[in-house]
Structure formats: structure tokens, C-alpha cells
Design an enzyme around this catalytic site. Structure first.
Site, PDB file in Angstrom:
ATOM      1  N   CYS A 184       4.316  43.984   8.183  1.00  0.00           N
ATOM      2  CA  CYS A 184       4.289  45.208   7.427  1.00  0.00           C
ATOM      3  C   CYS A 184       5.401  46.237   7.683  1.00  0.00           C
ATOM      4  O   CYS A 184       5.407  46.420   8.682  1.00  0.00           O
ATOM      5  CB  CYS A 184       3.057  45.919   7.556  1.00  0.00           C
ATOM      6  SG  CYS A 184       2.799  47.488   6.697  1.00  0.00           S
ATOM      7  N   CYS A 215       1.996  33.095   3.299  1.00  0.00           N
ATOM      8  CA  CYS A 215       0.824  32.671   3.764  1.00  0.00           C
ATOM      9  C   CYS A 215       0.069  33.554   4.758  1.00  0.00           C
ATOM     10  O   CYS A 215       0.782  34.044   5.734  1.00  0.00           O
ATOM     11  CB  CYS A 215       0.814  31.430   4.600  1.00  0.00           C
ATOM     12  SG  CYS A 215      -0.515  30.583   5.282  1.00  0.00           S
ATOM     13  N   CYS A 234       3.805  49.625   9.294  1.00  0.00           N
ATOM     14  CA  CYS A 234       3.192  49.856  10.394  1.00  0.00           C
ATOM     15  C   CYS A 234       3.735  48.799  11.577  1.00  0.00           C
ATOM     16  O   CYS A 234       3.339  48.858  12.775  1.00  0.00           O
ATOM     17  CB  CYS A 234       1.681  49.806  10.437  1.00  0.00           C
ATOM     18  SG  CYS A 234       0.846  48.279   9.913  1.00  0.00           S
TER      19      CYS A 234
HETATM   20 ZN    ZN Z   1       0.713  48.372   7.484  1.00  0.00          ZN
END
Ligand code: ZN
Length: 144
Positions: free
Chosen positions: A108, A131, A111
Site C-alpha cells: 500500500c 495475488c 501506509c
Molecule cells: Zn494502507
């Protein structure tokens, strides 16, 4: 804020930063293992590999929009699989040489949480198969 500890060759600074104890408090142990320790949930055990509802899959760590149900497909692998991210700028891809393999890790962008890996055998136009661990996702199901 002028933080000089960051050098140019590192990934962009995550926008959501928490201490390890804050993450442990916020996440379930299974989510923590995947997102913060780069773990992999066992195949066919996650809550979303067989999920068919429409909606937006968000990061379980910070809520960033990661994948759309429109790109989800049944890969037969036992993990939620997508042909592409909802927004490429919301994920960061990194080389992963763990376990004696070269894989591309998906994180991500907001974060820094570990989501899963991307493989070059997807069925869509992109040829990619994202995946992703169920643990790292929260489905924001759309109302009908
Ligand atoms: Zn995140």
C-alpha cells in the site's frame, strides 16, 4: 516538517505512519502478520478469495482504495486476485527475493502495508495477476 533522514533512492515516505505498537493495537493478529510482517495467509482460508459482492477493496491498515470488484477474478489460487489496482499510484511494487524466488511485492502506497504479490500470468489486458491476502483488504460493498 523537515525530515532529512530520507534519501532519494528510498520509496516515497508513507503518508500513514504509526508505531509498531499502534499497529498491533489497531490490527488483528492475522492482519498484522500480513500487513506489517509481510506474512501470507494460507490459501483458501481468507474471507475474500471467494467473495462475489461488488464494491471497493480498501487497505485494512489505512482505508486507501486499492482494488475494484470489477477487476477481481477467480484464479483458483485461494487468494483474492485482481487484474489491476483501482489506481496505480495507490500501490508500490518492489522486488522481493525472499524464499529463493524473485517475485514482485505489492504494498500500500499510503501506509506501506504488505498486500501480496503480482505475477505475469493474469487473464486480462494487463497480463497481470495481483495475488492479494484477504487479511490486508476490507471490502466496502456497494449497496444495490
Ligand atoms: Zn494502507
Amino acid at each position: 516538517m523537515n525530515n532529512q533522514t530520507h534519501t532519494d533512492n528510498q520509496a516515497p515516505r508513507p503518508r500513514v505512519e504509526k508505531t509498531e505498537s499502534e499497529w498491533r493495537e489497531q490490527l488483528t493478529p492475522a492482519q498484522y502478520d500480513v500487513l506489517r510482517s509481510k506474512g501470507t495467509e494460507r490459501a483458501f482460508t481468507g474471507k475474500y478469495f471467494d467473495e462475489k459482492r461488488d464494491g471497493t477493496y480498501r487497505c485494512a491498515g489505512c482505508g486507501a482504495e486499492l482494488f475494484s470488484s470489477e477487476t477481481k477474478f477467480d484464479s483458483g489460487t485461494g487468494w483474492p486476485s485482481f487484474t489491476e489496482p483501482a489506481d496505480r499510484t495507490n500501490v508500490v511494487l518492489e522486488d522481493d527475493y525472499s524464499y529463493g524466488m524473485h517475485r514482485i511485492e505489492v504494498n500500500c502506497a499510503a501506509c506501506g502495508g504488505h498486500l501480496g504479490h503480482v505475477f505475469p500470468d493474469g487473464p486480462g489486458e494487463t497480463g497481470e495477476r495481483f495475488c492479494i491476502n484477504s487479511c490486508s483488504l476490507e471490502l466496502d460493498a456497494s449497496e444495490h
